[in-house]
Motif scaffolding. Structure first.
Motif, mmCIF file in Angstrom:
data_model
loop_
_atom_site.group_PDB
_atom_site.id
_atom_site.type_symbol
_atom_site.label_atom_id
_atom_site.label_comp_id
_atom_site.label_asym_id
_atom_site.label_seq_id
_atom_site.Cartn_x
_atom_site.Cartn_y
_atom_site.Cartn_z
ATOM 1 N N ASP A 45 51.323 38.574 46.588
ATOM 2 C CA ASP A 45 51.184 38.230 44.934
ATOM 3 C C ASP A 45 49.392 37.093 45.089
ATOM 4 O OD1 ASP A 45 52.094 35.915 44.205
ATOM 5 O OD2 ASP A 45 53.745 36.508 45.469
ATOM 6 N N PRO A 46 49.393 37.432 44.060
ATOM 7 C CA PRO A 46 48.433 36.022 43.309
ATOM 8 C C PRO A 46 48.737 34.490 42.930
ATOM 9 C CG PRO A 46 48.300 37.858 41.638
ATOM 10 C CD PRO A 46 49.587 37.570 42.200
ATOM 11 N N TYR A 47 50.546 34.408 43.554
ATOM 12 C CA TYR A 47 50.722 32.913 43.064
ATOM 13 C C TYR A 47 50.817 32.514 44.821
ATOM 14 C CZ TYR A 47 50.980 34.143 38.595
ATOM 15 O OH TYR A 47 51.589 34.104 37.358
ATOM 16 N N ALA A 48 51.409 33.437 45.758
ATOM 17 C CA ALA A 48 51.679 32.732 47.311
ATOM 18 C C ALA A 48 49.740 32.393 47.536
ATOM 19 C CB ALA A 48 51.783 33.994 47.789
ATOM 20 N N ALA A 49 48.722 33.782 47.013
ATOM 21 C CA ALA A 49 47.903 33.429 47.072
ATOM 22 C C ALA A 49 47.181 32.341 46.787
ATOM 23 C CB ALA A 49 46.424 34.715 46.548
ATOM 24 N N PHE A 50 47.185 31.456 46.123
ATOM 25 C CA PHE A 50 46.887 30.723 45.785
ATOM 26 C C PHE A 50 47.558 29.395 46.469
ATOM 27 C CE2 PHE A 50 47.667 26.442 42.825
ATOM 28 C CZ PHE A 50 46.865 26.078 43.199
ATOM 29 N N ALA A 51 48.157 28.946 46.678
ATOM 30 C CA ALA A 51 48.934 28.277 47.739
ATOM 31 C C ALA A 51 48.111 28.786 49.080
ATOM 32 C CB ALA A 51 50.677 28.950 48.228
ATOM 33 N N LYS A 70 42.537 30.640 41.616
ATOM 34 C CA LYS A 70 43.794 30.047 40.784
ATOM 35 C C LYS A 70 44.720 32.288 40.777
ATOM 36 C CE LYS A 70 42.492 26.554 37.930
ATOM 37 N NZ LYS A 70 41.594 25.818 37.262
ATOM 38 N N PRO A 71 45.677 32.208 39.888
ATOM 39 C CA PRO A 71 46.177 33.443 39.941
ATOM 40 C C PRO A 71 45.262 34.132 38.988
ATOM 41 C CG PRO A 71 47.728 31.855 40.481
ATOM 42 C CD PRO A 71 46.630 31.049 40.361
#
Length: 59
Positions: free
Chosen positions: A8-14, A19-20
């Protein structure tokens, strides 16, 4: 060819620092392939595709 690593965009950000909100914009604009949604309704993207896009923008 290996299976995509869907996140998901938050895991991708990490993982990438992108940024998501930017990831969601790229999905809407067709710059990334949309791979469905997780059980919480978040878009899923291929982490390798996202990293490749990130490197293209830097180069």
């Amino acid at each position: 060819m290996s299976a995509p690593t869907l996140v998901d965009p938050y895991a991708a950000f990490a993982a990438t620092g992108i940024k998501p909100g930017t990831i969601r914009q790229w999905l809407r604009r067709g710059h990334l392939t949309h791979h469905g949604y997780d059980r919480d309704g978040r878009a899923l993207v291929d982490l390798d595709e996202l990293r490749n896009r990130q490197y293209r923008q830097v180069a």
